[in-house]
Design an enzyme around this catalytic site. Structure first.
Site, PDB file in Angstrom:
ATOM      1  N   GLU A  74      -5.934  -4.944  10.171  1.00  0.00           N
ATOM      2  CA  GLU A  74      -4.737  -4.307  10.944  1.00  0.00           C
ATOM      3  C   GLU A  74      -5.104  -2.981  11.864  1.00  0.00           C
ATOM      4  OE1 GLU A  74      -2.867  -3.535   6.615  1.00  0.00           O
ATOM      5  OE2 GLU A  74      -3.903  -1.796   6.866  1.00  0.00           O
ATOM      6  N   ASN A 130       0.933  -1.017  -0.015  1.00  0.00           N
ATOM      7  CA  ASN A 130       0.234   0.026  -0.212  1.00  0.00           C
ATOM      8  C   ASN A 130       0.687   1.363  -0.049  1.00  0.00           C
ATOM      9  OD1 ASN A 130      -1.732   2.658   0.222  1.00  0.00           O
ATOM     10  ND2 ASN A 130      -2.192   1.177   2.388  1.00  0.00           N
ATOM     11  N   TRP A 131       0.623   1.533  -1.417  1.00  0.00           N
ATOM     12  CA  TRP A 131       2.158   2.815  -1.651  1.00  0.00           C
ATOM     13  C   TRP A 131       1.824   4.213  -0.801  1.00  0.00           C
ATOM     14  CZ3 TRP A 131       4.508   2.800  -6.492  1.00  0.00           C
ATOM     15  CH2 TRP A 131       5.217   1.510  -6.852  1.00  0.00           C
ATOM     16  N   LYS A 132       0.252   4.391  -0.543  1.00  0.00           N
ATOM     17  CA  LYS A 132      -0.657   5.722   0.111  1.00  0.00           C
ATOM     18  C   LYS A 132      -0.297   7.089  -0.555  1.00  0.00           C
ATOM     19  CE  LYS A 132      -0.575   3.324   4.675  1.00  0.00           C
ATOM     20  NZ  LYS A 132       0.080   3.415   6.119  1.00  0.00           N
ATOM     21  N   GLU A 190      -7.035   4.721   7.536  1.00  0.00           N
ATOM     22  CA  GLU A 190      -6.747   6.256   7.374  1.00  0.00           C
ATOM     23  C   GLU A 190      -7.907   7.126   6.278  1.00  0.00           C
ATOM     24  OE1 GLU A 190      -2.970   5.150   5.031  1.00  0.00           O
ATOM     25  OE2 GLU A 190      -1.830   4.860   7.648  1.00  0.00           O
ATOM     26  N   SER A 216       3.372  -2.486  10.042  1.00  0.00           N
ATOM     27  CA  SER A 216       4.446  -1.945  10.431  1.00  0.00           C
ATOM     28  C   SER A 216       5.101  -4.047  10.084  1.00  0.00           C
ATOM     29  CB  SER A 216       5.197  -1.676  11.872  1.00  0.00           C
ATOM     30  OG  SER A 216       4.225  -0.593  12.390  1.00  0.00           O
ATOM     31  N   GLY A 249       4.684   1.288   5.129  1.00  0.00           N
ATOM     32  CA  GLY A 249       6.611   1.736   4.476  1.00  0.00           C
ATOM     33  C   GLY A 249       7.089   1.042   3.820  1.00  0.00           C
TER      34      GLY A 249
HETATM   35  P1  PGA Z   1       2.755   0.222   7.616  1.00  0.00           P
HETATM   36  O1  PGA Z   1       1.263   0.018   7.133  1.00  0.00           O
HETATM   37  O2  PGA Z   1       2.949  -1.354   6.978  1.00  0.00           O
HETATM   38  O3  PGA Z   1       3.620   1.561   7.375  1.00  0.00           O
HETATM   39  O4  PGA Z   1       2.601   0.390   9.085  1.00  0.00           O
HETATM   40  C1  PGA Z   1      -0.105  -0.718   6.272  1.00  0.00           C
HETATM   41  C2  PGA Z   1      -1.100  -0.293   5.727  1.00  0.00           C
HETATM   42  O5  PGA Z   1      -1.082   1.204   6.369  1.00  0.00           O
HETATM   43  O6  PGA Z   1      -1.600  -0.716   5.326  1.00  0.00           O
END
Ligand code: PGA
Length: 256
Positions: free
Chosen positions: A171, A13-15, A101, A217, A239
């Site tokens: 999550e 998930n590149w966000k 988010e 994470s 990330g």
């Molecule tokens: P993260 O994000 O690996 O940076 O904690 C996970 C996600 O939001 O899908």
């Protein structure tokens, strides 16, 4: 169904990261590093404007491209939203829905998550449906209740046939982007609760066939242990998915 028979899916998930030119390079690098790693499906969920270029770069590789959200209406006066047909024509096969988010900052509710999920499934997209408790809920000891409720509301009215195109990503919100990871036992416990709820909503076969990812994470150092758990069938990685070398190591960890 045994865990070995379920599909393992490692999704990035590149966000809100990567311009189209950066996306092209990152997809190419990820595809090269994960070539031939057929023990899991590899997906990168990219910003809307990157989808077309990412899909082109992924063409002929084992990397599949996804979006990070989709609207439930097909078209119309919904400024800033994107429809299922737009995603599909751009080259997306997957879409993340209900990410924390979106729930936290953009007013997403279980009702809109359910509507978006139904629209995506009707269009033939595969859905990565995210849910999980916030820190206060875990501290209050109501994690099971929260994820059970989210699972029921988010899947309301979705057929067993359509469930085959859904991946649930558990999550815990307190673990996202914080460097705090759920322990493998915590991840296993909640993924098992979700599977149990799905068994109640559908049947054992549907629940046993469902891919449930852990996200929060996950990185190249902790992936193997998390993925070794019987109810953890993959990961949704934020990330660490931005660095192809790190992401590829997580894909490696899923080959066992
Ligand atoms: P993260 O994000 O690996 O940076 O904690 C996970 C996600 O939001 O899908």
């Amino acid at each position: 169904m045994k865990k070995e028979l379920r599909k393992v899916v490692i999704a990035g998930n590149w966000k809100m990261n990567m311009t189209p030119s950066q996306a092209k390079e990152a997809v190419k690098a990820t595809a090269e590093l994960t070539a031939g790693k057929n023990g899991c499906d590899v997906v990168l969920c990219v910003p809307f404007v990157d989808i077309a270029v990412a899909a082109e770069a992924a063409c002929g590789t084992n990397v599949k491209i996804g979006a990070q959200n989709v609207h439930f209406e097909e078209k119309g006066a919904f400024t800033g939203e994107v429809s299922t047909s737009m995603l599909k024509e751009a080259g997306a096969e997957y879409v993340i829905i209900g990410h924390s988010e979106r729930r936290q900052y953009f007013g997403e509710t279980d009702e809109t998550v359910n509507k978006r999920t139904k629209a995506a499934l009707a269009a033939g997209l595969k859905v990565i449906l995210c849910l999980g408790e916030v820190l206060e809920e875990r501290q209050a000891g109501i994690t099971a209740e929260i994820v059970s409720m989210q699972t029921k509301l988010d899947l309301a009215g979705i057929s067993a046939e359509d469930l085959k195109n859904i991946i649930i990503a558990y999550e815990p919100v307190w673990a996202i982007g914080t460097g705090l990871t759920a322990t493998p036992d915590q991840a296993e416990e909640v993924c098992a609760i979700i599977r149990n709820v799905v068994a109640g909503l559908y049947d054992t076969a549907a629940a046993e066939g469902l891919t449930i990812q852990y996200g929060g994470s996950m990185n190249d150092a902790n992936a193997a242990e998390l993925l070794s758990k019987v109810n953890v069938d993959g990961g949704l990685i934020g990330g660490a998915s931005l660095v192809p070398e790190k992401f590829a190591k997580i894909v490696d960890a899923a080959q066992a």
